[in-house]
Design a protein around this motif. Sequence first.
Motif, short mmCIF file in Angstrom:
data_model
loop_
_atom_site.label_atom_id
_atom_site.label_comp_id
_atom_site.label_asym_id
_atom_site.label_seq_id
_atom_site.Cartn_x
_atom_site.Cartn_y
_atom_site.Cartn_z
N UNK A 1 0.84 -1.19 0.00
CA UNK A 1 0.00 0.00 0.00
C UNK A 1 0.88 1.25 0.00
N UNK A 2 0.50 2.24 -0.80
CA UNK A 2 1.18 3.53 -0.69
C UNK A 2 0.16 4.62 -0.42
N UNK A 3 0.62 5.66 0.27
CA UNK A 3 -0.22 6.82 0.53
C UNK A 3 0.20 7.93 -0.43
N UNK B 1 -15.11 8.35 -3.16
CA UNK B 1 -15.18 8.44 -4.62
C UNK B 1 -13.80 8.50 -5.26
N UNK B 2 -12.76 8.25 -4.47
CA UNK B 2 -11.41 8.33 -5.02
C UNK B 2 -11.30 7.45 -6.26
N UNK B 3 -10.56 7.93 -7.27
CA UNK B 3 -10.50 7.15 -8.51
C UNK B 3 -9.90 5.77 -8.25
N UNK B 4 -10.65 4.75 -8.50
CA UNK B 4 -10.11 3.40 -8.28
C UNK B 4 -9.12 3.06 -9.38
N UNK B 5 -7.84 3.11 -9.02
CA UNK B 5 -6.82 2.83 -10.04
C UNK B 5 -6.69 1.34 -10.23
N UNK B 6 -7.48 0.83 -11.10
CA UNK B 6 -7.45 -0.60 -11.33
C UNK B 6 -8.48 -1.30 -10.47
N UNK B 7 -9.63 -1.53 -11.03
CA UNK B 7 -10.65 -2.28 -10.31
C UNK B 7 -10.16 -3.71 -10.17
N UNK C 1 -2.59 1.95 -4.45
CA UNK C 1 -2.97 3.09 -3.61
C UNK C 1 -3.90 2.67 -2.48
N UNK C 2 -3.91 3.49 -1.45
CA UNK C 2 -4.76 3.23 -0.29
C UNK C 2 -6.23 3.19 -0.71
N UNK C 3 -6.58 3.99 -1.72
CA UNK C 3 -7.98 4.02 -2.17
C UNK C 3 -8.40 2.65 -2.70
N UNK C 4 -7.46 1.99 -3.38
CA UNK C 4 -7.77 0.64 -3.90
C UNK C 4 -7.99 -0.33 -2.75
#
Lengths: 417, 203
Positions: free
Chosen positions: B70-72, B192-198, B165-168
């Motif tokens: 995970x990265x922030x 709603x953060x852009x999911x980088x790679x569902x 990313x943490x959002x993922x």
Amino acid sequence: MSRQTEGQQFASALGMGNASPEGPRGDSPVLPPPAGPLYEAKPKPGSARAAEGETLEVAVGPHHPSTHGVFRMDVVLDGERIISLKPRFGYLHRNHEKLCEGGTYLMAIPYTDRLDYFCSLTNNWAYVLAVEKLAGVEAPERAEYLRVITAELTRLLNHSCLVGFLLQDMGAMGTPLMYAFREREKLVDLFEELTGARMMCNYMRFGGCRTDASAGWLERTRRVVDDFPRFLDEFEDLLTSNEILLARTQGVGKLSAELAINAGVTGPMLRASGVAYDIRKAAPYGIYERFAFRVPVGEHGDVYDRYMIRMLEMRESVRILKQALKEIPEGPVLNPKARRRNFRPPVGEAYGRLEAPKGELGFYLISDGSPRPYRFRIRAPSFINLTILEDMCLGHTLQDAVIILGSVDIVMGEVDR
Amino acid sequence: MSGLGNNASGTPGEEKGASSMLGLGILKGLGVTLRNFLGSYRDPERLITVEYPEERLPLPEQSRAFPMLIYDGEDPIGGLRCVACKICEKECPSQCIYIVKDRDARGRPMKRPKIFDLDISTCMGCGICAEVCPFDSIKMDAAYERSAESRFERLLLRKEDLAKPNAYYHKIHPTEAAEADARLGIASPEPEAPPEGAPEKAA
């Protein structure tokens, strides 16, 4: 033709003639001719049929669809009757025990999943039980309930799959197995939701369980458990009274109680032979003494009894599950005193055993005080139940041997380790 | 048939099996299959097949496949939570993690990995690395379609492949990720953060 021992036949075939005890050259010391056969090409030296060349040797497996994995039976047939059957295993040996001695106590848990890959949760529990005994760690109340619930779900899963496979071996192509797998799917979905994986659950830890079950999970489990008897009724309607099934299973592969006890057979195999021995009753572990359930016992010890024992055991498992799901308390699931990293149990040894769906599964651990077990030994029920395969198969036909093997309920991952 | 054979070998075979009418049991069984067959046209409970590549079941929250890092923030490498403490490398049962600590210009060790390799041809997805990580850095990904054309291609994951990313993380394991954020004392990303790679595309 004068009767010769096989050794003499072999000697004459090599052109050695009738070797006198002094040997062909009187001066050199020669051993007397061996009493037994020199090679095992004809396993029954006394059999007239073998001498006539009427027997046929067949290697069933290791890549045979009905041997449940990479398992080989060296069968000698007289016509269609089996006169000798030698189980050969070891094709799936993965050095499991030594592998676990090389790692920490925590590292062994995911490997235990891979022993009997249908019953990863009972495997986890048996290992964790041994480690807890070794280190004197106790699991919290809720974790004990979760262990019972997952173990009994595993029993449902294993038995329903086994019964499906057994009927598949008998030629009921597809249908029973698909119905069994339909139910299995519901159970593995529950496992996935609780533990994150469908088969390799890696769920239990010394001093509890890894994750807690949500209220929703318990509710869904209740629903699956309540529906399960309906599947069992349907399954019994489908085949239990089927005449072909009765003809093929009754009186086939009989195992006497005496031989079963002497050979160390455990689990449904032993109970089908009429011995009421269930570790959940005989030496209760976890919290099993709190639940009311019966131990089904067979009479004849044939394939039909082994099939029926499993059907009845599933009904008893449903009973245990209903009680456990009703009584499960709130609370933590992991004992905070149990360490995962740098876990060093005191010097000593412990044997943890439980009633796995296939029989008594035991882990014997010796600790020398280091973070790695000094000795890690598994008592695998499939392996020990398989050793009496020949005694059950002698005199039966080859297609009966297939269902007798199916009724033993083996998983090669556990047999070969 | 073998049933007869059993009688010949001196074992009781058919007495128990002889019902009032031979074949009744078979008909009963065929009734069950017929009920299932007809039921599959109207009862959704009997329609259990999922046409996999076109149709997918939603993954449960606990679902795990292979580890990820995970990265922030925005920088996948600079924002990694990993401090190269090597605990996961030590605890991994299949020894599939390889870590080299980064060093600064004067040769002093830095709290970030220079190399973080994970061999998913060996990884068994047990999740012990995520369990023992004290920095909430290595977590279990749920992306399961990891097949590759060749044996050595895309099966050895570098830290660039592992960084997510943490959002993922919030997207696939919301409860767990919120707990991790609370432990680390950081603000959770916007839902709603852009999911980088569902999960479907992450492989």
